[in-house]
Motif scaffolding. Sequence first.
Motif, PDB file in Angstrom:
ATOM      1  N   ALA A   1     -71.575 109.757   5.409  1.00 57.71           N
ATOM      2  CA  ALA A   1     -72.658 108.783   5.246  1.00 57.71           C
ATOM      3  C   ALA A   1     -72.312 107.469   5.945  1.00 57.71           C
ATOM      4  CB  ALA A   1     -72.935 108.545   3.764  1.00 57.71           C
ATOM      5  N   PHE A   2     -71.067 106.980   5.747  1.00 56.31           N
ATOM      6  CA  PHE A   2     -70.674 105.726   6.399  1.00 56.31           C
ATOM      7  C   PHE A   2     -70.655 105.880   7.916  1.00 56.31           C
ATOM      8  CE2 PHE A   2     -69.094 104.073   2.307  1.00 56.31           C
ATOM      9  CZ  PHE A   2     -69.583 102.783   2.414  1.00 56.31           C
ATOM     10  N   ALA A   3     -70.113 106.997   8.392  1.00 57.85           N
ATOM     11  CA  ALA A   3     -70.031 107.199   9.843  1.00 57.85           C
ATOM     12  C   ALA A   3     -71.420 107.218  10.457  1.00 57.85           C
ATOM     13  CB  ALA A   3     -69.295 108.497  10.163  1.00 57.85           C
ATOM     14  N   GLU A   4     -72.348 107.924   9.818  1.00 59.83           N
ATOM     15  CA  GLU A   4     -73.699 108.019  10.366  1.00 59.83           C
ATOM     16  C   GLU A   4     -74.424 106.675  10.264  1.00 59.83           C
ATOM     17  OE1 GLU A   4     -75.607 110.895  11.740  1.00 59.83           O
ATOM     18  OE2 GLU A   4     -73.499 111.104  12.232  1.00 59.83           O
ATOM     19  N   PHE A   5     -74.195 105.989   9.159  1.00 58.29           N
ATOM     20  CA  PHE A   5     -74.789 104.667   8.976  1.00 58.29           C
ATOM     21  C   PHE A   5     -74.386 103.749  10.128  1.00 58.29           C
ATOM     22  CE2 PHE A   5     -74.962 100.382   7.202  1.00 58.29           C
ATOM     23  CZ  PHE A   5     -76.173 100.383   6.537  1.00 58.29           C
ATOM     24  N   PHE A   6     -73.090 103.715  10.418  1.00 60.46           N
ATOM     25  CA  PHE A   6     -72.606 102.835  11.490  1.00 60.46           C
ATOM     26  C   PHE A   6     -73.053 103.330  12.865  1.00 60.46           C
ATOM     27  CE2 PHE A   6     -69.692 101.103   8.306  1.00 60.46           C
ATOM     28  CZ  PHE A   6     -69.760  99.755   8.628  1.00 60.46           C
ATOM     29  N   ARG A   7     -73.139 104.656  13.009  1.00 58.91           N
ATOM     30  CA  ARG A   7     -73.590 105.189  14.305  1.00 58.91           C
ATOM     31  C   ARG A   7     -75.004 104.684  14.601  1.00 58.91           C
ATOM     32  NH1 ARG A   7     -76.914 109.092  15.906  1.00 58.91           N
ATOM     33  NH2 ARG A   7     -77.149 109.937  13.813  1.00 58.91           N
ATOM     34  N   ILE A   8     -75.881 104.773  13.602  1.00 58.44           N
ATOM     35  CA  ILE A   8     -77.255 104.332  13.822  1.00 58.44           C
ATOM     36  C   ILE A   8     -77.298 102.811  14.029  1.00 58.44           C
ATOM     37  CG2 ILE A   8     -79.586 104.310  12.873  1.00 58.44           C
ATOM     38  CD1 ILE A   8     -78.678 106.790  11.225  1.00 58.44           C
ATOM     39  N   LEU A   9     -76.445 102.094  13.283  1.00 58.61           N
ATOM     40  CA  LEU A   9     -76.360 100.648  13.457  1.00 58.61           C
ATOM     41  C   LEU A   9     -75.947 100.318  14.895  1.00 58.61           C
ATOM     42  CD1 LEU A   9     -76.494  98.006  11.700  1.00 58.61           C
ATOM     43  CD2 LEU A   9     -74.009  98.131  11.630  1.00 58.61           C
ATOM     44  N   PHE A  10     -74.898 100.975  15.384  1.00 57.24           N
ATOM     45  CA  PHE A  10     -74.422 100.729  16.750  1.00 57.24           C
ATOM     46  C   PHE A  10     -75.491 101.128  17.765  1.00 57.24           C
ATOM     47  CE2 PHE A  10     -69.609 100.021  16.898  1.00 57.24           C
ATOM     48  CZ  PHE A  10     -69.588  99.467  15.626  1.00 57.24           C
ATOM     49  N   SER A  11     -76.223 102.207  17.468  1.00 60.04           N
ATOM     50  CA  SER A  11     -77.267 102.673  18.394  1.00 60.04           C
ATOM     51  C   SER A  11     -78.392 101.666  18.525  1.00 60.04           C
ATOM     52  CB  SER A  11     -77.864 103.997  17.922  1.00 60.04           C
ATOM     53  OG  SER A  11     -76.881 104.961  17.781  1.00 60.04           O
ATOM     54  N   ASN A  12     -78.543 100.803  17.521  1.00 57.71           N
ATOM     55  CA  ASN A  12     -79.651  99.852  17.547  1.00 57.71           C
ATOM     56  C   ASN A  12     -79.169  98.420  17.694  1.00 57.71           C
ATOM     57  OD1 ASN A  12     -82.193 101.496  16.949  1.00 57.71           O
ATOM     58  ND2 ASN A  12     -80.698 102.250  15.484  1.00 57.71           N
TER      59      ASN A  12
END
Lengths: 290, 333
Positions: free
Chosen positions: B127-138
């Motif tokens: 969950a944390f990894a995906e959360f940050f991935r989407i954050l970095f993507s945007n």
Amino acid sequence: MVELYLKVAAGGLLIGTVYALIAIGLTIIFGVMRVVNFAHGEMVVMGMYLGYALWTLFAIPAIPAALIAAVVLFGLGVFLQVTVVSRFVGRPQHSQFILFIAFALVITGLHLMLMGPDARSVMAPISFQTYSVGGLRLDAARVQAAATALVMILALVAFLRFTFIGRAIRAAADNPLGAEVVGIRSGRVYAVTAGIGLACAGAAGALVSPLFDAQPFLAPEFTLLAFIIVIIGGLGSLTGALIGGLLIGVAEGFAALLINPAMKSMFSYGLLIAVLLLRPAGLFGGREAR
Amino acid sequence: MVRRERKRTGRPRGVVAATAFFCALFLVPHLLDDAWVAVLTLVLFFAFVGQAWNLMMGHVGLLSLGHALFLGIGGYTTAVLLQDYGMTPWIGIPAGALVAAMVGAGIAWLGFRFSVRGVYFALLTIAFAEFFRILFSNWPLIGGTGGYFLRVVPEDNVPLLSLRGGADHFYYLFFVLFLVGLIVSARLVRGRIGMFWSAIREDEDAARALGVRSFRLKVLVVAVSAAMTACGGGAFALMNGSLFPNTLMGMQMSIQIILAPIIGGLGTLFGPFVGAVFVVLVLEFSRDLGQTAGVYGLSTLIYGLTVLGVILYMPEGIWPRLVRLAQPLRRDR
């Protein structure tokens, strides 16, 4: 404006029902075997391709296609369970994880070989029809998918409640050792459970095939979506999965409408983190935690 | 596990074998062509990052399925400090490691504070990894999904100062990282802390009853593992020259990271390397085969079937199996 919100809410509830069917497939396998199917999304995509193939080759619409997909995936589930997965029940999680990652890779490889990387869309007339309910226009495909998913969920609940094998499954989920003691054969129960779990995924895949374009790389998103719903609803709980599915369906719709659409899943992950930390038994579960 | 490792390297023959092995690795760029150097660089990268992950899973029993997060933090910190602030990776990589250690410790603190265990901990890391991935993507500052690109290496580049250079340079960079990682892991695992860690892995409640401060030891291992992974991410970013959240921080990358140590042998010092050799070679081989056959997806199928075969027939990993095969030989002498 109100109408727009209503439309989004209704659309979210409709797609949420299908999400719930996917999540129930994941949760029932976990509830009974304590095995997390990390290849669940791949199974959904398999259902989507079946829906696509049945429509393009034989002009079979989504609802009968979902039944066929359920039967096919049920067979696959039983086969995988009996041949491979049964040996992994009770093994350490990382071992199970790698097993399902291997499944996911094999299935994705087969998808790529058979269907190619391009998106496949069902060109059915239903995709362009709408129903009008009290002034609200709803996509026919969505309504049908949701209705079928709901019927399937109810049928599954009835099956678990009223048939012998269904009750055996519930017994095994509640207390594996006790179930063995009273003479329930765990091997058979596990095989049927795996079949049901995959059948849910396959049927849901076929149901959404007129809505989303089938693509091999959709799979991880479906897997993670199912995880989020299942955790929010409480791992192992069917009602939790249903409510969680509806919740996520509506929440996604509104997040896409109100905030940046690209960030709509960030909201879901944030919710997942909060639930994991604060209510690991899920918002609606209570029976079992950790 | 720990004791077996110690015994083996304690013997002179083990030392000779290890020295010969590292000399051979050192000579690779002089003996093999560039294609092989590139492949082995990747092997060393996955071996190094696998070691970092193995510290958590193999030695303390914490399953992280989101290690790509730390890779991304290390990579982006190093790249942004270099490009936007003109700071050498000699500062950038440790800075990335520090940030990753703090993020890792934060996640671990939250997770253990609310006693998230087992599957739930693994899902928390995802969950944390995906959360940050989407954050970095945007995040427009770092290019979002479009990616972040490092400028071409300048003419007057000194590889030892900028840590950037050709294929051989990166091979040695990952060689040194791998070696340092191996030594750090070995020292930690065989020291006092390592004993506590194994105690926690075997039975956390019993360890706590004996006075092992499991909470801070668990946070420590996540921080160390995250910092090491971030170093790998920083070097990886320098090598690639471009960073994309979806590839560097995605679920696929997290899976890649953990395949090598699990296939090689969990909780062993040498398993991650053996696993990395296996994984990277199978990946390259199946890719070649898929391309020659011209069948799209064949490589994924072969890769999946191989992983399936290993987990079915060697569930404890390749390295322990190799060690056991070598045992009778040893007894003969």
